[in-house]
Design a protein around this motif. Structure first.
Motif, PDB file in Angstrom:
ATOM      1  N   ASP A   1      36.596  53.681  46.694  1.00 47.23           N
ATOM      2  CA  ASP A   1      36.727  52.927  45.263  1.00 47.23           C
ATOM      3  C   ASP A   1      37.972  52.147  45.299  1.00 47.23           C
ATOM      4  OD1 ASP A   1      34.594  54.241  44.504  1.00 47.23           O
ATOM      5  OD2 ASP A   1      35.502  55.776  43.310  1.00 47.23           O
ATOM      6  N   GLN A   2      39.072  52.572  45.962  1.00 48.68           N
ATOM      7  CA  GLN A   2      40.261  51.836  45.787  1.00 48.68           C
ATOM      8  C   GLN A   2      40.033  50.408  46.930  1.00 48.68           C
ATOM      9  OE1 GLN A   2      43.363  54.488  47.158  1.00 48.68           O
ATOM     10  NE2 GLN A   2      43.355  55.246  44.855  1.00 48.68           N
ATOM     11  N   LYS A   3      39.506  50.766  47.799  1.00 49.70           N
ATOM     12  CA  LYS A   3      39.226  49.592  48.890  1.00 49.70           C
ATOM     13  C   LYS A   3      38.107  48.525  48.264  1.00 49.70           C
ATOM     14  CE  LYS A   3      37.648  48.680  53.496  1.00 49.70           C
ATOM     15  NZ  LYS A   3      36.877  47.457  53.182  1.00 49.70           N
ATOM     16  N   LYS A   4      37.026  49.271  47.629  1.00 51.84           N
ATOM     17  CA  LYS A   4      36.178  48.237  46.739  1.00 51.84           C
ATOM     18  C   LYS A   4      36.939  47.211  45.733  1.00 51.84           C
ATOM     19  CE  LYS A   4      31.752  50.910  47.286  1.00 51.84           C
ATOM     20  NZ  LYS A   4      31.042  51.634  46.628  1.00 51.84           N
ATOM     21  N   ALA A   5      37.666  48.137  45.008  1.00 54.49           N
ATOM     22  CA  ALA A   5      38.598  47.291  43.932  1.00 54.49           C
ATOM     23  C   ALA A   5      39.380  46.169  44.497  1.00 54.49           C
ATOM     24  CB  ALA A   5      39.166  48.108  43.054  1.00 54.49           C
ATOM     25  N   HIS A   6      39.968  46.710  45.421  1.00 51.63           N
ATOM     26  CA  HIS A   6      40.941  45.601  46.407  1.00 51.63           C
ATOM     27  C   HIS A   6      40.168  44.484  46.888  1.00 51.63           C
ATOM     28  CE1 HIS A   6      43.987  43.992  48.861  1.00 51.63           C
ATOM     29  NE2 HIS A   6      43.333  44.216  49.773  1.00 51.63           N
ATOM     30  N   ASP A   7      39.220  44.620  47.501  1.00 47.84           N
ATOM     31  CA  ASP A   7      38.164  43.787  47.873  1.00 47.84           C
ATOM     32  C   ASP A   7      37.719  42.959  46.720  1.00 47.84           C
ATOM     33  OD1 ASP A   7      38.448  44.851  50.515  1.00 47.84           O
ATOM     34  OD2 ASP A   7      36.880  45.697  50.750  1.00 47.84           O
ATOM     35  N   HIS A   8      37.233  43.394  45.726  1.00 50.74           N
ATOM     36  CA  HIS A   8      36.878  42.611  44.795  1.00 50.74           C
ATOM     37  C   HIS A   8      37.932  41.538  44.038  1.00 50.74           C
ATOM     38  CE1 HIS A   8      34.450  41.457  41.272  1.00 50.74           C
ATOM     39  NE2 HIS A   8      35.226  41.733  40.449  1.00 50.74           N
ATOM     40  N   GLY A   9      38.799  42.372  43.913  1.00 50.17           N
ATOM     41  CA  GLY A   9      40.141  41.267  43.772  1.00 50.17           C
ATOM     42  C   GLY A   9      40.493  40.351  44.484  1.00 50.17           C
ATOM     43  N   ARG A  10      40.576  40.610  45.811  1.00 50.70           N
ATOM     44  CA  ARG A  10      40.466  39.397  46.788  1.00 50.70           C
ATOM     45  C   ARG A  10      39.447  38.358  46.800  1.00 50.70           C
ATOM     46  NH1 ARG A  10      41.272  41.260  52.527  1.00 50.70           N
ATOM     47  NH2 ARG A  10      39.900  42.674  51.891  1.00 50.70           N
ATOM     48  N   TYR A  11      38.215  38.867  46.180  1.00 50.42           N
ATOM     49  CA  TYR A  11      37.036  37.936  46.158  1.00 50.42           C
ATOM     50  C   TYR A  11      37.464  37.187  44.957  1.00 50.42           C
ATOM     51  CZ  TYR A  11      32.241  36.030  45.357  1.00 50.42           C
ATOM     52  OH  TYR A  11      31.291  35.485  45.165  1.00 50.42           O
ATOM     53  N   ALA A  12      37.683  37.630  43.880  1.00 51.23           N
ATOM     54  CA  ALA A  12      38.062  36.977  42.385  1.00 51.23           C
ATOM     55  C   ALA A  12      39.087  35.789  42.965  1.00 51.23           C
ATOM     56  CB  ALA A  12      38.311  38.044  41.409  1.00 51.23           C
ATOM     57  N   VAL A  13      40.247  36.315  43.563  1.00 53.96           N
ATOM     58  CA  VAL A  13      41.136  35.184  43.509  1.00 53.96           C
ATOM     59  C   VAL A  13      40.576  34.169  44.627  1.00 53.96           C
ATOM     60  CG1 VAL A  13      43.290  34.818  44.823  1.00 53.96           C
ATOM     61  CG2 VAL A  13      43.051  36.863  43.456  1.00 53.96           C
TER      62      VAL A  13
END
Length: 125
Positions: free
Chosen positions: A91-103
């Motif tokens: 879940d943390q990795k998905k959240a991190h990856d999603h944040g990077r995608y949004a940026v």
């Protein structure tokens, strides 16, 4: 319990197998994440147990105390805790990856329009 026995460590790839005593075959069926799924072919009169189950059987035979169920339940709890920890990491990795995608999307939007997006990420270094 293994003090009078030797130990052999082998590496096997998916689909490969080892043979024990000419009658027992252990094949690697699946490797996913930190788990390995094994197929074990053995004569019907040879018991095949998970390590924690065999330890409980051995303890019960040595002491005469039926501890098997308690140890099995403890193993189940440890496994559930490990699964929960693995899920939190995913879940943390998905959240991190999603944040990077949004940026990345914000930067792309700013570069195509020439205007900073609502987050103000364009032009930041």
């Amino acid at each position: 319990m293994m003090s009078d026995r030797g130990r052999l460590i082998l590496q096997r790839m998916l689909g490969e197998e080892i043979v024990i005593g000419g009658e027992i075959r252990v094949r690697v069926c699946e490797i996913r994440g930190g788990k390995v799924k094994l197929s074990i072919e053995s004569p019907r009169d040879v018991p095949v147990n998970r390590g924690e189950v065999q330890d409980a059987i051995d303890a019960e035979q040595l002491t005469g105390t039926p501890r098997g169920e308690v140890e099995i339940e403890e193993a189940r709890k440890r496994r559930a805790a490990m699964k929960a920890a693995q899920q939190r990491i995913q879940d943390q990795k998905k959240a991190h990856d999603h944040g990077r995608y949004a940026v990345q999307q914000s930067v792309v939007a700013a570069s195509t329009t020439g205007q900073p997006d609502a987050g103000g990420l364009a032009g930041e270094s």
